[in-house]
Design a protein around this motif. Structure first.
Motif, PDB file in Angstrom:
ATOM      1  N   LEU A  29       0.834  -1.198   0.000  1.00  0.00           N
ATOM      2  CA  LEU A  29       0.000   0.000   0.000  1.00  0.00           C
ATOM      3  C   LEU A  29       0.876   1.258   0.000  1.00  0.00           C
ATOM      4  N   LEU A  30       0.230   2.387  -0.129  1.00  0.00           N
ATOM      5  CA  LEU A  30       0.935   3.666  -0.071  1.00  0.00           C
ATOM      6  C   LEU A  30       1.361   3.986   1.358  1.00  0.00           C
ATOM      7  N   GLU A  31       2.475   4.708   1.471  1.00  0.00           N
ATOM      8  CA  GLU A  31       2.968   5.127   2.778  1.00  0.00           C
ATOM      9  C   GLU A  31       1.905   5.897   3.565  1.00  0.00           C
ATOM     10  N   LEU A  82       8.339   6.458   8.339  1.00  0.00           N
ATOM     11  CA  LEU A  82       7.613   5.357   7.719  1.00  0.00           C
ATOM     12  C   LEU A  82       7.922   5.314   6.234  1.00  0.00           C
ATOM     13  N   LYS A  83       8.073   4.121   5.711  1.00  0.00           N
ATOM     14  CA  LYS A  83       8.335   3.922   4.294  1.00  0.00           C
ATOM     15  C   LYS A  83       7.498   2.762   3.777  1.00  0.00           C
ATOM     16  N   LYS A  87      13.291  -0.991  -1.126  1.00  0.00           N
ATOM     17  CA  LYS A  87      14.557  -0.981  -0.396  1.00  0.00           C
ATOM     18  C   LYS A  87      14.773   0.400   0.213  1.00  0.00           C
ATOM     19  N   ILE A  88      15.293   0.436   1.427  1.00  0.00           N
ATOM     20  CA  ILE A  88      15.648   1.695   2.073  1.00  0.00           C
ATOM     21  C   ILE A  88      17.007   2.129   1.532  1.00  0.00           C
ATOM     22  N   PHE A 113       7.043  -0.769   5.493  1.00  0.00           N
ATOM     23  CA  PHE A 113       5.902  -1.687   5.460  1.00  0.00           C
ATOM     24  C   PHE A 113       5.879  -2.560   4.210  1.00  0.00           C
ATOM     25  N   ASN A 114       6.727  -2.286   3.234  1.00  0.00           N
ATOM     26  CA  ASN A 114       6.692  -3.037   1.978  1.00  0.00           C
ATOM     27  C   ASN A 114       7.602  -4.265   2.045  1.00  0.00           C
ATOM     28  N   VAL A 115       7.376  -5.079   3.072  1.00  0.00           N
ATOM     29  CA  VAL A 115       8.133  -6.309   3.278  1.00  0.00           C
ATOM     30  C   VAL A 115       7.166  -7.413   3.682  1.00  0.00           C
ATOM     31  N   THR A 116       7.612  -8.659   3.580  1.00  0.00           N
ATOM     32  CA  THR A 116       6.739  -9.754   3.982  1.00  0.00           C
ATOM     33  C   THR A 116       6.751  -9.985   5.489  1.00  0.00           C
ATOM     34  N   ASN A 117       7.898  -9.752   6.124  1.00  0.00           N
ATOM     35  CA  ASN A 117       8.004  -9.944   7.568  1.00  0.00           C
ATOM     36  C   ASN A 117       8.563  -8.665   8.192  1.00  0.00           C
TER      37      ASN A 117
END
Length: 137
Positions: A29-31, A82-83, A87-88, A113-117
């Motif tokens: 989702l969006l930040e 928050l991102k 990748k950061i 938040f754009n990760v699986t875990n």
């Protein structure tokens, strides 16, 4: 003044809030959506915060107007960025560290938040210059 132990507890509670948001929404989702949900979750957990706090800039003794805003400033001691990215990048970390310095915050937390875990991949804590000034207990 806050202690290192109290700060560690705040980080733990904020991470718990992020895990809860991620558990309900997942990645992709969006930040801005995660930001709104974090505001709600922090409120539900009675964690004091300021959203979109304007960061003051002082240059050569003059205070300048600024468009710098940190996503969330928690309990007047923790900068939360928050991102929702693949990748950061190093510039994101540099921005967080600069915000910590300008706000004299001892610690910062980057949550992607754009990760699986989110627990293993999505959060990283950063210690700033003001951390060493805190008492242990």
């Amino acid at each position: 003044m806050i202690t290192k132990k109290e700060l560690k507890d705040i980080v733990y509670r904020v991470n718990g809030a992020a895990i809860e948001v991620h558990k309900h929404l997942g990645p992709g989702l969006l930040e801005s959506i995660y930001h709104k949900c974090m505001i709600k979750e922090l409120s539900l957990r009675n964690i004091k915060f300021q959203s979109e706090l304007t960061i003051p800039i002082e240059y050569k003794g003059l205070e300048l107007e600024s468009d710098l805003r940190c996503d969330l400033f928690i309990e007047d001691c923790l900068v939360l960025e928050l991102k929702a990215l693949d990748k950061i990048a190093p510039i994101h970390v540099a921005k967080l560290m600069t915000y910590m310095n300008l706000l004299e915050a001892p610690m910062g937390l980057m949550i992607n938040f754009n990760v699986t875990n989110i627990f293993h991949e999505g959060q990283k804590t950063y210690v700033g210059d003001y951390y060493r000034c805190l008492d242990e207990d």
